[in-house]
Design a protein around this motif. Structure first.
Motif, PDB file in Angstrom:
ATOM      1  N   GLU A   1       5.859  -9.017  22.252  1.00 21.85           N
ATOM      2  CA  GLU A   1       6.521  -8.378  23.393  1.00 21.85           C
ATOM      3  C   GLU A   1       5.528  -7.452  24.098  1.00 21.85           C
ATOM      4  OE1 GLU A   1      10.077  -6.396  22.262  1.00 21.85           O
ATOM      5  OE2 GLU A   1      10.763  -8.036  21.015  1.00 21.85           O
TER       6      GLU A   1
ATOM      7  N   LYS B   1       4.529  -4.129  25.702  1.00 22.24           N
ATOM      8  CA  LYS B   1       4.945  -2.745  25.553  1.00 22.24           C
ATOM      9  C   LYS B   1       4.736  -2.016  26.865  1.00 22.24           C
ATOM     10  CE  LYS B   1       4.048  -2.424  20.654  1.00 22.24           C
ATOM     11  NZ  LYS B   1       3.426  -1.652  19.591  1.00 22.24           N
TER      12      LYS B   1
ATOM     13  N   LYS C   1       7.343   4.743  30.952  1.00 22.29           N
ATOM     14  CA  LYS C   1       8.499   5.237  30.190  1.00 22.29           C
ATOM     15  C   LYS C   1       8.970   6.574  30.739  1.00 22.29           C
ATOM     16  CE  LYS C   1       7.630   3.239  25.655  1.00 22.29           C
ATOM     17  NZ  LYS C   1       7.315   3.542  24.257  1.00 22.29           N
TER      18      LYS C   1
END
Length: 178
Positions: free
Chosen positions: A3, A5, A11
């Motif tokens: 996956e 990140k 974020k």
């Protein structure tokens, strides 16, 4: 496939966006609640019209005190009912817990009782009931049948078996059949 990140800057950016949206929604909710409260107060409470004379003001105060007393009595009665019900519920819960934890089913024993003793236990000692079941049965006399007489005339079965035992008995059987 591994996956991907997110980078820490992405974020933090998404987190700040979510917080700003949540802050806007909370402010909007507070405003809606305030508007709803103002609308409700306007519907239920008429604006207070204060009379100009002292006599009328005292009469208004007495009227308000009577209304407050009535409402306070109702509140007290309801509070007592709620407290009483809560205490009853608590007592019943304690009883249920006690019964679940401590109650053990007793082992049942066989009890031998005659019919007379059962009736006396059921009806009490006042009633003297004697129950003789055999007295109610009909007496039947046996009739001697003709077939039974013929069987008795044949004789003892043991003699027939002893006669046929051994080689002599078998020889007699074959001679009788032939």
């Amino acid at each position: 496939m591994s996956e991907k990140k997110m980078s820490s800057s992405r974020k933090h950016h998404l987190k700040s966006l979510m917080l700003s949206i949540a802050k806007g929604l909370l402010e909007q909710e507070v405003n809606d609640i305030e508007v709803e409260r103002q609308r409700y107060m306007a519907e239920t409470c008429q604006p207070l019209s204060l009379p100009g004379s002292m006599q009328a003001l005292q009469e208004l105060c007495r009227d308000l005190h009577r209304k407050i007393d009535v409402i306070d009595e109702e509140r007290y009665d309801l509070e007592m009912k709620v407290n009483k019900s809560a205490k009853e519920i608590e007592d019943l819960n304690i009883k249920v817990i006690d019964l679940k934890g401590k109650f053990k089913k007793p082992t049942l024993r066989k009890v031998r009782m005659s019919a007379d003793q059962m009736l006396q236990a059921l009806l009490g000692s006042k009633h003297k009931v004697s129950l003789d079941l055999r007295a109610n049965l009909k007496q039947v006399k046996k009739e001697v049948k003709e077939e039974d007489k013929e069987l008795r005339d044949v004789g003892d079965w043991r003699k027939n078996v002893e006669d046929k035992a051994g080689m002599d008995g078998r020889k007699k059987m074959f001679e009788a059949e032939a």
